[in-house]
Design an enzyme around this catalytic site. Structure first.
Site, PDB file in Angstrom:
ATOM      1  N   ARG A 195       0.930  -0.985  -0.086  1.00  0.00           N
ATOM      2  CA  ARG A 195      -0.116   0.076   0.154  1.00  0.00           C
ATOM      3  C   ARG A 195       0.889   1.285   0.033  1.00  0.00           C
ATOM      4  O   ARG A 195       2.124   1.461   0.594  1.00  0.00           O
ATOM      5  CB  ARG A 195      -0.796  -0.011   1.395  1.00  0.00           C
ATOM      6  CG  ARG A 195      -1.795   1.188   1.039  1.00  0.00           C
ATOM      7  CD  ARG A 195      -2.823   1.228   2.232  1.00  0.00           C
ATOM      8  NE  ARG A 195      -3.751   2.161   2.331  1.00  0.00           N
ATOM      9  CZ  ARG A 195      -4.366   3.051   3.315  1.00  0.00           C
ATOM     10  NH1 ARG A 195      -4.241   2.666   4.536  1.00  0.00           N
ATOM     11  NH2 ARG A 195      -5.035   4.091   3.009  1.00  0.00           N
ATOM     12  N   HIS A 196       0.442   2.148  -0.663  1.00  0.00           N
ATOM     13  CA  HIS A 196       1.231   3.393  -0.734  1.00  0.00           C
ATOM     14  C   HIS A 196       1.359   4.207   0.668  1.00  0.00           C
ATOM     15  O   HIS A 196       0.563   3.944   1.446  1.00  0.00           O
ATOM     16  CB  HIS A 196       0.589   4.425  -1.716  1.00  0.00           C
ATOM     17  CG  HIS A 196      -0.771   4.737  -1.237  1.00  0.00           C
ATOM     18  ND1 HIS A 196      -1.067   5.858  -0.346  1.00  0.00           N
ATOM     19  CD2 HIS A 196      -2.049   4.599  -1.475  1.00  0.00           C
ATOM     20  CE1 HIS A 196      -2.320   5.848  -0.098  1.00  0.00           C
ATOM     21  NE2 HIS A 196      -2.933   5.015  -0.953  1.00  0.00           N
ATOM     22  N   GLU A 225       1.540   7.316   3.357  1.00  0.00           N
ATOM     23  CA  GLU A 225       0.378   8.127   3.957  1.00  0.00           C
ATOM     24  C   GLU A 225       0.219   9.525   3.215  1.00  0.00           C
ATOM     25  O   GLU A 225       1.480   9.934   2.528  1.00  0.00           O
ATOM     26  CB  GLU A 225       0.891   8.539   5.235  1.00  0.00           C
ATOM     27  CG  GLU A 225      -0.527   9.417   6.090  1.00  0.00           C
ATOM     28  CD  GLU A 225      -0.017   9.793   7.464  1.00  0.00           C
ATOM     29  OE1 GLU A 225       0.406   8.893   8.203  1.00  0.00           O
ATOM     30  OE2 GLU A 225       0.143  10.936   7.708  1.00  0.00           O
ATOM     31  N   ALA A 245      -2.143  13.498   3.151  1.00  0.00           N
ATOM     32  CA  ALA A 245      -2.713  14.275   3.933  1.00  0.00           C
ATOM     33  C   ALA A 245      -4.100  13.799   4.145  1.00  0.00           C
ATOM     34  O   ALA A 245      -4.740  14.041   5.290  1.00  0.00           O
ATOM     35  CB  ALA A 245      -2.736  15.674   3.608  1.00  0.00           C
ATOM     36  N   TRP A 246      -4.912  13.308   2.818  1.00  0.00           N
ATOM     37  CA  TRP A 246      -6.190  12.960   2.916  1.00  0.00           C
ATOM     38  C   TRP A 246      -6.400  11.696   3.720  1.00  0.00           C
ATOM     39  O   TRP A 246      -7.349  11.518   4.556  1.00  0.00           O
ATOM     40  CB  TRP A 246      -6.695  12.939   1.660  1.00  0.00           C
ATOM     41  CG  TRP A 246      -6.904  14.150   1.092  1.00  0.00           C
ATOM     42  CD1 TRP A 246      -6.443  15.398   1.293  1.00  0.00           C
ATOM     43  CD2 TRP A 246      -7.818  14.406  -0.149  1.00  0.00           C
ATOM     44  NE1 TRP A 246      -6.857  16.410   0.563  1.00  0.00           N
ATOM     45  CE2 TRP A 246      -8.002  15.713  -0.311  1.00  0.00           C
ATOM     46  CE3 TRP A 246      -8.745  13.575  -0.841  1.00  0.00           C
ATOM     47  CZ2 TRP A 246      -8.684  16.378  -1.385  1.00  0.00           C
ATOM     48  CZ3 TRP A 246      -9.385  14.146  -1.965  1.00  0.00           C
ATOM     49  CH2 TRP A 246      -9.522  15.543  -2.145  1.00  0.00           C
ATOM     50  N   ASN A 247      -5.485  10.745   3.814  1.00  0.00           N
ATOM     51  CA  ASN A 247      -5.593   9.645   4.657  1.00  0.00           C
ATOM     52  C   ASN A 247      -5.547  10.087   6.165  1.00  0.00           C
ATOM     53  O   ASN A 247      -6.467   9.692   6.828  1.00  0.00           O
ATOM     54  CB  ASN A 247      -4.372   8.754   4.700  1.00  0.00           C
ATOM     55  CG  ASN A 247      -3.845   8.125   3.341  1.00  0.00           C
ATOM     56  OD1 ASN A 247      -3.265   7.714   3.042  1.00  0.00           O
ATOM     57  ND2 ASN A 247      -5.405   7.395   2.798  1.00  0.00           N
ATOM     58  N   GLU A 276      -7.336   2.863  -6.969  1.00  0.00           N
ATOM     59  CA  GLU A 276      -8.109   2.423  -5.755  1.00  0.00           C
ATOM     60  C   GLU A 276      -9.446   2.379  -6.506  1.00  0.00           C
ATOM     61  O   GLU A 276      -9.842   2.809  -7.803  1.00  0.00           O
ATOM     62  CB  GLU A 276      -7.997   3.577  -4.874  1.00  0.00           C
ATOM     63  CG  GLU A 276      -8.830   3.562  -3.680  1.00  0.00           C
ATOM     64  CD  GLU A 276      -8.891   2.456  -2.911  1.00  0.00           C
ATOM     65  OE1 GLU A 276      -9.405   1.520  -3.289  1.00  0.00           O
ATOM     66  OE2 GLU A 276      -8.120   2.559  -1.812  1.00  0.00           O
ATOM     67  N   ARG A 308     -21.855  -3.186   3.353  1.00  0.00           N
ATOM     68  CA  ARG A 308     -21.220  -3.930   2.408  1.00  0.00           C
ATOM     69  C   ARG A 308     -22.096  -4.658   1.435  1.00  0.00           C
ATOM     70  O   ARG A 308     -22.338  -5.871   0.987  1.00  0.00           O
ATOM     71  CB  ARG A 308     -20.374  -5.207   3.194  1.00  0.00           C
ATOM     72  CG  ARG A 308     -19.315  -4.520   4.100  1.00  0.00           C
ATOM     73  CD  ARG A 308     -18.257  -5.658   4.222  1.00  0.00           C
ATOM     74  NE  ARG A 308     -17.477  -5.970   3.011  1.00  0.00           N
ATOM     75  CZ  ARG A 308     -16.690  -5.325   2.488  1.00  0.00           C
ATOM     76  NH1 ARG A 308     -16.248  -4.125   3.191  1.00  0.00           N
ATOM     77  NH2 ARG A 308     -16.097  -5.526   1.455  1.00  0.00           N
TER      78      ARG A 308
END
Length: 224
Positions: free
Chosen positions: A19-20, A22, A24-26, A93, A121
């Site tokens: 996974r990439h 971090e 700022a939006w995370n 994503e 879900r």
């Protein structure tokens, strides 16, 4: 859940699914989806830590999502191995349509019915379209897993590092363990984590999940 059967004629392909780092939006729980957000300073640090821990490992090819938070992370890794970083849109994503760019609390307030279906879900439930057409979770699953399997099949018997996104990692985990798409996600998907799979005869198998020893303790899970 069946996935496309692409046969491998040699020893299994090793896939490091990452996974990439971090953004700022995370950090503020703002949904990114297909919006192209760069790494923040912490994400750059995480990418450097990933690169350092993987420098001594055999990696034959590195491929990234074409969103910059993924390819920035991938380029740090590839630099230690003298490899290029092809960009693969199939590793993007999930597209969340009208949810993208909003805080989770804002999504719940603006789209209560669609938010409830997402949280419950309902894998075929439609989200509101925004600048882009939203994907259902089932559509996203088949797109993401299909891309991983196809990339692995192009590198039979080799070690491939794929840098993608939290949702893509979730799809691979479910495919490898045969989990229903409808079941709650009870496993962490952490920024800059290393997750190891093998691919043989078109089938993903999980070797290890959530390696974060190269990072400090306050890394972010996709849902936390």
């Amino acid at each position: 859940m069946p996935i496309t059967n692409i046969s491998s004629t040699t020893r299994p392909t090793t896939i490091l699914l990452i996974r990439h780092g971090e953004t700022a939006w995370n950090a503020e729980r703002r949904l990114q989806g297909h919006i192209d957000i760069a790494l923040n300073a912490e994400g750059e640090r995480q990418a450097g830590a990933l690169a350092a821990v993987l420098a001594a490992e055999r990696i034959d090819a590195v491929v990234a999502s074409d969103l910059q938070r993924a390819w920035q992370t991938a380029e740090a890794i590839a630099g230690h191995h003298g490899l290029p970083v092809p960009r693969e849109p199939g590793l993007r994503e999930r597209c969340f349509g009208g949810f993208e760019g909003l805080l989770y609390a804002e999504i719940e307030q603006r789209f209560p019915a669609e938010f409830a279906a997402w949280q419950a879900r309902r894998v075929d439930a439609a989200m509101p379209d925004g600048l882009r057409e939203a994907e259902t979770f089932r559509q996203f699953y088949h797109r993401a897993v299909g891309a991983i399997v196809a990339l692995g099949a192009r590198h039979p018997g080799r070690t491939l590092a794929l840098v993608a996104h939290g949702g893509v990692l979730e799809c691979a985990y479910r495919a490898a363990l045969g989990l229903s798409l409808e079941t709650p996600r009870d496993f962490a998907v952490i920024n800059a984590s290393i997750n190891r799979f093998t691919l043989a005869d078109g089938k993903l198998s999980l070797a290890s999940w959530g390696e974060v020893g190269h990072l400090r303790d306050d890394v972010l899970d996709e849902l936390n």
